[in-house]
Design a protein around this motif. Structure first.
Motif, mmCIF file in Angstrom:
data_model
loop_
_atom_site.group_PDB
_atom_site.id
_atom_site.type_symbol
_atom_site.label_atom_id
_atom_site.label_comp_id
_atom_site.label_asym_id
_atom_site.label_seq_id
_atom_site.Cartn_x
_atom_site.Cartn_y
_atom_site.Cartn_z
ATOM 1 N N HIS A 178 0.797 -1.220 0.000
ATOM 2 C CA HIS A 178 0.000 0.000 0.000
ATOM 3 C C HIS A 178 0.838 1.282 0.000
ATOM 4 O O HIS A 178 0.310 2.385 0.097
ATOM 5 C CB HIS A 178 -0.988 -0.021 1.175
ATOM 6 N N CYS A 179 2.160 1.117 -0.112
ATOM 7 C CA CYS A 179 3.042 2.282 -0.154
ATOM 8 C C CYS A 179 2.849 3.106 -1.412
ATOM 9 O O CYS A 179 3.239 4.267 -1.456
ATOM 10 C CB CYS A 179 4.494 1.852 -0.074
ATOM 11 N N LEU A 180 2.283 2.511 -2.436
ATOM 12 C CA LEU A 180 2.080 3.263 -3.679
ATOM 13 C C LEU A 180 1.267 4.511 -3.377
ATOM 14 O O LEU A 180 1.567 5.590 -3.864
ATOM 15 C CB LEU A 180 1.357 2.372 -4.700
ATOM 16 N N LYS A 181 0.255 4.367 -2.535
ATOM 17 C CA LYS A 181 -0.526 5.550 -2.166
ATOM 18 C C LYS A 181 -0.003 6.209 -0.891
ATOM 19 O O LYS A 181 0.049 7.423 -0.807
ATOM 20 C CB LYS A 181 -1.989 5.174 -1.978
ATOM 21 N N TYR A 182 0.356 5.413 0.097
ATOM 22 C CA TYR A 182 0.571 5.982 1.433
ATOM 23 C C TYR A 182 2.029 6.231 1.796
ATOM 24 O O TYR A 182 2.304 6.787 2.850
ATOM 25 C CB TYR A 182 -0.070 5.072 2.484
ATOM 26 N N GLY A 183 2.952 5.820 0.943
ATOM 27 C CA GLY A 183 4.359 6.075 1.245
ATOM 28 C C GLY A 183 4.958 5.009 2.157
ATOM 29 O O GLY A 183 4.250 4.169 2.721
ATOM 30 N N VAL A 184 6.286 5.065 2.288
ATOM 31 C CA VAL A 184 7.016 4.099 3.101
ATOM 32 C C VAL A 184 7.136 4.623 4.533
ATOM 33 O O VAL A 184 6.579 5.671 4.867
ATOM 34 C CB VAL A 184 8.414 3.817 2.494
ATOM 35 N N THR A 185 7.870 3.903 5.370
ATOM 36 C CA THR A 185 7.978 4.275 6.784
ATOM 37 C C THR A 185 8.391 5.737 6.961
ATOM 38 O O THR A 185 7.774 6.471 7.730
ATOM 39 C CB THR A 185 8.989 3.346 7.495
ATOM 40 N N ALA A 186 9.419 6.167 6.214
ATOM 41 C CA ALA A 186 9.950 7.532 6.387
ATOM 42 C C ALA A 186 8.867 8.587 6.198
ATOM 43 O O ALA A 186 8.918 9.648 6.815
ATOM 44 C CB ALA A 186 11.090 7.794 5.395
ATOM 45 N N ASN A 187 7.892 8.303 5.338
ATOM 46 C CA ASN A 187 6.848 9.280 5.050
ATOM 47 C C ASN A 187 5.743 9.273 6.112
ATOM 48 O O ASN A 187 4.820 10.081 6.037
ATOM 49 C CB ASN A 187 6.224 9.005 3.674
ATOM 50 N N ASN A 188 5.819 8.338 7.054
ATOM 51 C CA ASN A 188 4.755 8.183 8.043
ATOM 52 C C ASN A 188 5.237 8.356 9.478
ATOM 53 O O ASN A 188 4.563 7.952 10.414
ATOM 54 C CB ASN A 188 4.088 6.814 7.857
ATOM 55 N N LEU A 189 6.421 8.944 9.633
ATOM 56 C CA LEU A 189 6.985 9.164 10.969
ATOM 57 C C LEU A 189 6.922 10.629 11.355
ATOM 58 O O LEU A 189 7.083 11.510 10.517
ATOM 59 C CB LEU A 189 8.459 8.741 11.001
ATOM 60 N N LEU A 190 6.720 10.872 12.640
ATOM 61 C CA LEU A 190 6.770 12.241 13.161
ATOM 62 C C LEU A 190 7.903 12.423 14.161
ATOM 63 O O LEU A 190 8.472 13.507 14.266
ATOM 64 C CB LEU A 190 5.443 12.579 13.858
ATOM 65 N N GLY A 191 8.192 11.385 14.926
ATOM 66 C CA GLY A 191 9.205 11.548 15.962
ATOM 67 C C GLY A 191 9.858 10.239 16.356
ATOM 68 O O GLY A 191 9.325 9.157 16.099
ATOM 69 N N LEU A 192 11.035 10.357 16.962
ATOM 70 C CA LEU A 192 11.771 9.194 17.457
ATOM 71 C C LEU A 192 12.397 9.542 18.794
ATOM 72 O O LEU A 192 12.753 10.701 19.036
ATOM 73 C CB LEU A 192 12.926 8.828 16.507
ATOM 74 N N LYS A 193 12.514 8.545 19.650
ATOM 75 C CA LYS A 193 13.416 8.666 20.789
ATOM 76 C C LYS A 193 14.570 7.733 20.483
ATOM 77 O O LYS A 193 14.359 6.559 20.183
ATOM 78 C CB LYS A 193 12.719 8.266 22.093
ATOM 79 N N ILE A 194 15.777 8.280 20.500
ATOM 80 C CA ILE A 194 16.938 7.453 20.161
ATOM 81 C C ILE A 194 17.939 7.480 21.308
ATOM 82 O O ILE A 194 17.933 8.382 22.149
ATOM 83 C CB ILE A 194 17.645 7.927 18.869
#
Lengths: 485, 400
Positions: free
Chosen positions: A165-181
């Motif tokens: 479904h990435c064709l419409k919704y994008g891959v992980t990078a396009n669906n992230l807002l924040g990270l704790k690293i």
């Protein structure tokens, strides 16, 4: 066995004290050092390669991760982060002198905010676990890798995972807002948050897909979306790969971007049909599964447009689903594809190159020619809309010569992807699998530039060090994929 | 000294010469965004303006490549002709920053990662940069990504270069993902909502099944200034659908019924395009010519709080991205700036001082400082890309 960096003799000598040190940082059950219990961690989704680690640490909190990294940094111990161990590129292959940092105990959903359309979860929450946590409100997390029942969001960030479904919704990078690293020095840093587009360098973007080499991700804030009113699939079968490839071109050019546009070739259709009895046309050379979204009327209009396009390509059959149940049946074979191929051949390599979609027919033809020349079977099941190929190369693991042949063919297919303007990996990551092919896509100074960025985060190369980059330049020229043991 | 360059090799030579002379370089395209962030003091300028032209356009593969100096109007015209568009809808800020007589370039748009209203639904510029070519501080050509839609091979330097304001290298060529433009556009205008009520409506719309492609809230003065909103009085929330024509009608109708706001108006394709172009280009703040301008990004539900916090200082603002992007115009002084910082921090957000006199830009945090551990990584990564520290010194942070 793929070449691994030489174990550090001093670390191997200090094994007992390293394990004892880790035990001080974690609860009793959080450190595994007994050979029998280390065995399950020796491999990931790329089962051809195995290595028992020095020890396994299973933290439950970000603070414990920080303590472990600080300890490893002080003691020169290498670290291989691991989620569910579903990597198809060997991203979580352990090191003899390194610990595996298993994130599976960090599985708390920390916050769900429907108004701001985001959720914050620990790294060990599964991909489907996020969707399950929000599905009562008809929300979902969009990227849907095939391993989504098992794979964890931390691993998805590490590999920048995709899915149909990435064709419409994008891959992980396009669906992230924040990270704790957590950095190798044990510093905890928040990147981004619940807002879009932080000022400064795009650390969120750089960390995503960095294969656990820059820092360890402990928490992830993702965007969640409301589901569409409905979705329906159709199936179109064609007389050749070329014709199906041309139909893909025509669909994309028409202005309709389906939610998913999946391609299966004849060997894949047969394998999946035999396994899942989805009603796939066995007389077809190639088949497309196309999914659209919207209200029932909108679905009807879009499916009619798509059917019209497919009819221009002399299809063998077109089957438009009339119900959610029929859509599920159409997807059933595709979703069971890996299991289906596994029944024909228990061992296979799943490749992951991406090509410009205009080169699809040519690359599929050459794939079959190259496989036939070395007497191997290849099934193709892939995301056609974005050109992300997944040739499944079947081999016999009991025959080292067969595995070697499969590896060489796999490497040749990836070189072909690069040759036609594509890349080595679209969504599985480089891992150990494609590490020694990096020179096919990059010049030495370009790899050196990437290495310097890794060094900026991890000067001593303790974080997942044997992945992504060729171990040493002299080895690059000689190696294709090293022969398995 | 400006070094004219029309090829990648000439850019590399100009970088090598600056490195050899140890002289800092102002990296720019047509200079339309020179007023953003901190002013750069540099003996040399490397301009990509002469590095122009579309190098590859494959509409069927949803891919366009162009040299960094290619004017945006040229790219937009080419895409429009083929029925496609720039997904992130980048703004033309000349109404805010002053027209230079030259168009903005693709390189400038990518280097600043400025995205328009569609960002909330379809991603930022950084989400659509599929490939990049750039000259690093060793005068080497570095490629990352490529010309395909899915690529996780190696570190994603496309993301690192995008939004780096020319501080890591000179971007020479960019490949973008593009999409077919929708057949029709419709906008549902919900009048009479204050910022908080507007955000509630926008959140409901963005959290609906109708695939809303933009949502903004405008105060009364901005509504009154837009000819396409003639007849709407007071402040208003605007919700956009871009789809096939039948779907636009259906979805706008469903949302209109759902909200049942008295006086709701529906705009057709032409009026919608005009309104959203104005929002994209920040025209609502154009009358505030003497003010400083900030762009504050917060969780959408916090947008109204930021406006409320600044109103007592005489600041005006409007909201895009469903409330998550707060545009503010207010007195160009350090006290107001500190209040903007505090308002953004209080809700876990971030800010950019977008327009201000050089003296103010040089003395305040134009973007937030990073925590020490991250600031150290920033310095190390900058050194990894630009070891001599010559590219746009001070543009992002005073000490970088």
């Amino acid at each position: 066995m793929i070449r691994q960096p030489d174990p550090k003799p001093d670390v191997m000598r200090r094994r007992d004290s390293i394990v004892a040190g880790l035990r001080k940082l974690l609860p009793e059950s959080g450190v595994i050092a007994e050979p029998l219990r280390l065995k399950p961690y020796e491999t990931d989704g790329l089962t051809a390669y195995r290595q028992v680690p020095l020890a396994v640490a299973l933290p439950e909190t970000t603070e414990q991760v920080a303590a472990i990294l600080r300890f490893c940094h002080q003691n020169g111990v290498r670290i291989v982060p691991r989620g569910a161990g579903t990597s198809l590129s060997g991203g979580a292959l352990p090191l003899e002198d390194g610990i595996v940092l298993g994130m599976m105990r960090m599985k708390k959903i920390l916050d769900i905010d429907f108004a701001d359309r985001c959720a914050t979860v620990q790294a060990g929450v599964t991909n489907i676990g996020i969707t399950n946590a929000v599905s009562a409100n008809n929300f979902f997390y969009a990227p849907d890798p095939s391993s989504q029942l098992a794979c964890m969001i931390g691993g998805n960030v590490g590999m920048n995972s995709g899915g149909p479904h990435c064709l419409k919704y994008g891959v992980t990078a396009n669906n992230l807002l924040g990270l704790k690293i957590v950095t190798i020095e044990g510093e905890i840093i928040d990147i981004g948050g619940a807002h879009l587009d932080s000022a400064g360098y795009d650390w969120l973007g750089l960390l995503t897909g960095s294969e656990g080499q820059l820092a360890v991700v402990t928490e992830v804030t993702v965007r969640i979306l409301h589901g569409p009113e409905g979705a329906r699939a159709m199936l179109a079968a064609f007389k050749s790969n070329e014709i199906a490839g041309a139909a893909v071109d025509a669909i994309i050019s028409s202005g309709v971007i389906p939610v998913a546009l999946e391609f299966m070739d004849r060997p894949a259709i047969h394998a999946c049909e035999e396994f899942a009895h989805a009603g796939y046309p066995l007389d077809a050379e190639a088949m497309l599964i196309i999914e659209v979204e919207g209200s029932v009327t909108e679905q009807d209009i879009l499916l009619e447009k798509l059917s019209d396009i497919c009819r221009r390509f002399d299809p063998i059959s077109i089957r438009v689903s009339q119900s959610p149940e029929e859509s599920l049946a159409i997807w059933k074979g595709r979703k069971a594809a890996f299991g289906a191929v596994g029944r024909i051949s228990p061992d296979y390599l799943c490749m992951d190159g991406t090509i410009p979609t205009s080169r699809l027919p040519e690359v599929l033809r050459r794939t079959q020619e190259m496989a036939a020349a070395v007497n191997l079977q290849v099934a193709n099941i892939f995301h056609a809309g974005d050109g992300n190929l997944h040739p499944l190369i079947m081999y016999d693991a009991n025959d080292p010569a067969s595995l070697h042949k499969a590896e060489v063919l796999g490497a040749d297919l990836l070189k072909l992807c690069v040759e036609v303007g594509g890349c080595l990996t679209g969504e599985h990551g480089v891992g150990v699998e494609k590490r020694d092919l990096m020179h096919v896509q990059f010049e030495p100074h370009e790899l050196e530039q990437q290495r310097r960025i890794k060094s900026a985060f991890d000067p001593e190369w303790l974080l997942n060090p044997s992945k992504v980059f060729p171990l040493a330049e002299p080895a690059v020229a000689a190696a294709v994929l090293p022969q398995a043991a | 000294m400006t070094l004219p360059a029309t090829t990648e090799d000439q850019i590399a030579a100009a970088v090598a010469s600056a490195v050899a002379a140890r002289e800092p370089v102002h990296v720019q395209g047509n200079g339309t965004k020179a007023g953003l962030l901190r002013p750069v003091q540099a003996a040399r300028t490397i301009s990509t303006a002469g590095l122009s032209g579309i190098t590859l356009y494959a509409p069927k593969e949803l891919i366009i490549s162009a040299r960094a100096g290619t004017p945006m109007p040229e790219i937009e015209a080419t895409l429009t002709e083929a029925g496609q568009y720039m997904i992130a809808e980048p703004p033309d800020l000349s109404a805010l920053l002053g027209a230079t007589g030259k168009p903005q370039t693709l390189g400038g748009v990518v280097a600043t990662n400025l995205s328009g209203p569609r960002r909330v639904a379809r991603g930022a510029i950084r989400d659509h940069v599929m490939g990049i070519r750039a000259i690093n501080g060793r005068a080497e050509l570095i490629r990352s990504g490529g010309r395909v839609l899915k690529n996780v091979t190696g570190l994603d330097l496309c993301k690192l270069f995008t939004g780096s304001y020319g501080t890591l290298g000179v971007i020479t060529e960019i490949t973008l993902k593009v999409l077919p433009a929708a057949e029709a556009t419709g906008t549902l205008v919900l009048p009479g909502l204050d910022a908080a009520a507007g955000i509630a409506a926008m959140s409901a719309a963005l959290g609906s099944p109708f695939d809303v492609s933009a949502a903004a809230w405008l105060p009364a003065e901005a509504v009154a200034a837009m000819p396409a909103l003639d007849g709407v009085s007071g402040s208003a929330a605007l919700i956009r659908i871009e789809e096939f024509a039948d779907s636009v009608t259906y979805r706008i109708g469903r949302l209109r019924d759902q909200f049942a706001v008295p006086g709701a108006v529906t705009l057709g394709t032409e009026a919608s395009r005009s309104v959203w172009r104005d929002i994209r280009d920040v025209r609502p703040l154009a009358p505030h010519a003497q003010d400083a301008v900030w762009r504050v990004s917060v969780r959408p539900s916090a947008g109204a709080k930021v406006i409320d916090a600044l109103r007592p200082l005489g600041a005006a603002g409007f909201l895009d991205w469903g409330g998550g992007l707060v545009w503010l115009a207010g007195p160009a002084d350090a006290a107001t700036h500190l209040r903007v910082e505090a308002a953004a921090r209080a809700v876990g957000g971030t800010w950019t001082l977008l327009r201000a006199p050089d003296t103010l830009r040089a003395t305040v945090r134009v973007i937030p400082d990073e925590p020490p551990a991250l600031a150290r990584i920033t310095r190390e990564v900058k050194a990894a890309m630009d070891p001599a520290g010559i590219f746009n010194p001070g543009r992002l942070y005073a000490d970088l």
